[in-house]
Motif scaffolding. Sequence first.
Motif, PDB file in Angstrom:
ATOM      1  N   THR A 426       0.764  -1.286   0.080  1.00 17.46           N
ATOM      2  CA  THR A 426       0.027   0.171   0.147  1.00 17.46           C
ATOM      3  C   THR A 426       0.712   1.293  -0.104  1.00 17.46           C
ATOM      4  O   THR A 426       1.952   1.205   0.497  1.00 17.46           O
ATOM      5  CB  THR A 426      -1.017  -0.070   1.104  1.00 17.46           C
ATOM      6  OG1 THR A 426      -0.087   0.127   2.490  1.00 17.46           O
ATOM      7  CG2 THR A 426      -1.816  -1.060   1.393  1.00 17.46           C
ATOM      8  N   GLU A 427       0.492   2.314  -0.884  1.00 13.75           N
ATOM      9  CA  GLU A 427       1.132   3.497  -0.630  1.00 13.75           C
ATOM     10  C   GLU A 427      -0.157   4.630  -0.797  1.00 13.75           C
ATOM     11  O   GLU A 427      -1.008   4.489  -1.452  1.00 13.75           O
ATOM     12  CB  GLU A 427       2.196   3.689  -1.767  1.00 13.75           C
ATOM     13  CG  GLU A 427       1.805   4.101  -2.938  1.00 13.75           C
ATOM     14  CD  GLU A 427       0.764   3.057  -3.721  1.00 13.75           C
ATOM     15  OE1 GLU A 427      -0.079   3.532  -4.820  1.00 13.75           O
ATOM     16  OE2 GLU A 427       0.844   1.639  -3.471  1.00 13.75           O
ATOM     17  N   ASP A 428       0.224   5.878  -0.476  1.00 11.49           N
ATOM     18  CA  ASP A 428      -0.589   7.015  -0.542  1.00 11.49           C
ATOM     19  C   ASP A 428      -0.109   8.355  -1.564  1.00 11.49           C
ATOM     20  O   ASP A 428      -0.775   9.218  -1.530  1.00 11.49           O
ATOM     21  CB  ASP A 428      -0.783   7.734   1.002  1.00 11.49           C
ATOM     22  CG  ASP A 428       0.348   8.202   1.492  1.00 11.49           C
ATOM     23  OD1 ASP A 428       1.441   8.061   0.924  1.00 11.49           O
ATOM     24  OD2 ASP A 428       0.301   8.632   2.736  1.00 11.49           O
ATOM     25  N   ALA A 432       6.061   7.061  -2.555  1.00 15.32           N
ATOM     26  CA  ALA A 432       5.867   5.722  -1.779  1.00 15.32           C
ATOM     27  C   ALA A 432       5.735   4.647  -2.966  1.00 15.32           C
ATOM     28  O   ALA A 432       6.216   3.510  -2.653  1.00 15.32           O
ATOM     29  CB  ALA A 432       4.946   5.711  -0.847  1.00 15.32           C
ATOM     30  N   GLY A 433       4.958   5.037  -4.131  1.00 17.83           N
ATOM     31  CA  GLY A 433       4.743   3.869  -4.938  1.00 17.83           C
ATOM     32  C   GLY A 433       5.906   3.601  -5.487  1.00 17.83           C
ATOM     33  O   GLY A 433       5.926   2.105  -5.839  1.00 17.83           O
ATOM     34  N   ALA A 436       7.456   1.056  -3.394  1.00 23.23           N
ATOM     35  CA  ALA A 436       6.776  -0.073  -3.409  1.00 23.23           C
ATOM     36  C   ALA A 436       7.029  -0.840  -4.647  1.00 23.23           C
ATOM     37  O   ALA A 436       7.112  -2.284  -4.521  1.00 23.23           O
ATOM     38  CB  ALA A 436       5.307   0.139  -3.303  1.00 23.23           C
ATOM     39  N   TYR A 470       9.303  -2.891   3.879  1.00 24.49           N
ATOM     40  CA  TYR A 470       8.660  -1.612   3.183  1.00 24.49           C
ATOM     41  C   TYR A 470       7.710  -1.202   4.367  1.00 24.49           C
ATOM     42  O   TYR A 470       7.680   0.033   4.450  1.00 24.49           O
ATOM     43  CB  TYR A 470       7.722  -2.382   2.249  1.00 24.49           C
ATOM     44  CG  TYR A 470       6.818  -1.363   1.706  1.00 24.49           C
ATOM     45  CD1 TYR A 470       7.422  -0.232   0.778  1.00 24.49           C
ATOM     46  CD2 TYR A 470       5.656  -1.308   1.748  1.00 24.49           C
ATOM     47  CE1 TYR A 470       6.602   0.576   0.334  1.00 24.49           C
ATOM     48  CE2 TYR A 470       4.701  -0.176   1.175  1.00 24.49           C
ATOM     49  CZ  TYR A 470       5.326   0.761   0.683  1.00 24.49           C
ATOM     50  OH  TYR A 470       4.547   1.760   0.066  1.00 24.49           O
ATOM     51  N   LEU A 474       7.908   2.791   5.709  1.00 25.64           N
ATOM     52  CA  LEU A 474       6.962   3.552   5.607  1.00 25.64           C
ATOM     53  C   LEU A 474       6.620   4.219   7.155  1.00 25.64           C
ATOM     54  O   LEU A 474       6.280   5.236   6.993  1.00 25.64           O
ATOM     55  CB  LEU A 474       5.650   2.615   5.130  1.00 25.64           C
ATOM     56  CG  LEU A 474       4.589   3.451   4.487  1.00 25.64           C
ATOM     57  CD1 LEU A 474       5.246   4.468   3.270  1.00 25.64           C
ATOM     58  CD2 LEU A 474       3.521   2.596   3.983  1.00 25.64           C
ATOM     59  N   SER A 479       3.621   9.310   6.019  1.00 27.63           N
ATOM     60  CA  SER A 479       2.932   9.384   4.789  1.00 27.63           C
ATOM     61  C   SER A 479       3.096  10.697   4.333  1.00 27.63           C
ATOM     62  O   SER A 479       3.735  11.297   4.817  1.00 27.63           O
ATOM     63  CB  SER A 479       1.390   9.156   4.874  1.00 27.63           C
ATOM     64  OG  SER A 479       0.850  10.018   5.858  1.00 27.63           O
TER      65      SER A 479
END
Length: 597
Positions: A426-428, A432-433, A436, A470, A474, A479
């Motif tokens: 998951t990422e916001d 972060a993607g 990921a 990960y 995070l 975030s």
Amino acid sequence: MASPENNVINLRPEAPMVEPERPCWAVYEHWVCNEKGRKLRPGVYWHSFKRAAAEQDDTEGDTGDRPITDEWIASPVTVIARTTNSDDGSEGRLLRLVTESGIKEWIIAMEVFGGSGEDARRALFGMGVIIALKKRGTFMEYLLDQRPAEMFATTSRPGWHESGAFVLPGRTIGSDKVRYQASNKAQVLFSRRGELAQWQTEVAAKCTGNPVLTLAIGCSLAGPLLSLVGVLGGGVHLVGDSSSGKSLAQLIGSSVWGDPGVFAASWDMTKGGLEIEASSRNDTILPLDEIKRADPKRVQEMAYSLANGQGKGTMTREREGRAKLSWRLLTLSSGERSLSEHAAISGNPAHAGAELRMVDVNAGTRTHRAFDELHGLEGADFHRQLTVAVSAHHGHLGPAFVEKLLENDDRPGLLEDFAGIRASFTEDNAQAGRVADRFAVIALAGEMAIAYGLLPWEPGSALTDCRLLYGEWLSRVGSGNAEDRQILAGILDFIDRHGSSRFSDVDDTTPDTKVFNRAGYWELVGNNRLYLFNKPALIEAAHGYGLTRIIKALESASVLARRDHERKTKNYRLPGGGQARLYVIDPDVMEREGGGV
């Protein structure tokens, strides 16, 4: 007593007879006999005729035929194919060398024939070829005269070739028409020793339960997958105190492709040297030990370069552009400091982009420093046993993984598998993607190797370990946007360093003459102190960012405590007279929003 018939048989030469169409070149890998019954040792020959009967060798006998001569030029060297380099289009010749230490292959570039060829002959001598000292020029003529029908492709970069084959020095997986073309003195990075089965038992099995170690193996196996699933390069940075086990993780990752003592590299090099090291490990992994050895002023630039996979263009003396080096791989870095902490030594703030390209992984404060599970051993024994094991058994897993990958040859299925694993991270935000993506492709590589029977791990364990690491990353960074966090952290740090020396009370009726190089004022609202920044100080605090970007980060974090209507600032009357528009910042809100990370 032997019969006359047996005597005749025994007198016959054991070597086969040859009848060359003189004059001609010939290569013999074993002893042969010429038309006259004279034995010829293995080698390259020029078969011709003597110029005059008077020069006839008495051993030839006078048969009335034209006297013949067999000149030994060199030990057996056969030109078996023409080559074209896929990198720059240059041509060469593929040579088969029969030496006392075995049969070898070597590619000679055609450009060497434009000179004396001394460097090429020196390289051949180094590989065990013997060339008659008085026939050095003749040997080059022999090579140049050959016109083999076979055509091979070559490349000076390991990894995926445009033909679909995977090229390694000394071995090509997926094609017998592609070869790796190395420079004469290139270091042998990809080597094999021992057995895969022993590596699986003595190394891989002991990595179970240790996310840092399984990550290292996954990083190595992920290199060939990056271009196939569309993930950009980058790296992970193992952070921990000295002797915590970081280097062991790098040795294990290196053992996937070669001798850990040779394959692993160090941060202690120039940016140009780093580009060469990365290119020479394309589509695999680049282990870099001890970030403290890197130049703090250049380390972020080097991290960008590694992730972007493109070297700096240079020019020759003739002002012609040299081809840029390129690569796609993952970097497995280590150090006692994070990349941002090391860059800060030089006074340069860390760029969020560099930190994202080299993601910090905790390899120092786990259950046993870098390890989570010692499999019943003491820490020192665990470290020692694995170090000895990777030295004795290495270089098997990576090529075996690529072989399985090519056997299955299911690109749509591979993309589908990657999408399934990526969905569990998951990422916001897009930043972060990207991180990921990196952990997902590492997890995919590990799970594929398990499914292929190459890793003795439980299915799903590689994914679980990657998700754990990960998640730890995070939770540390929080975030939101990385640049926002960096801007907030810079302003907080500025307040900590200069809050009492470059700010004073805005409600003081008399000006504070002790403040030099004023950054602004502070205002007490209840028990909360707000800091009122002037524009130059705000830009100084968030070094490297423009005012517009800084305001965007402050508004996103809701730390602009007071403002006039639609403005970003508030107008204040200043001690001693006059007024100014200042940016009002609440550091307590900033701390809660992650600026203190």
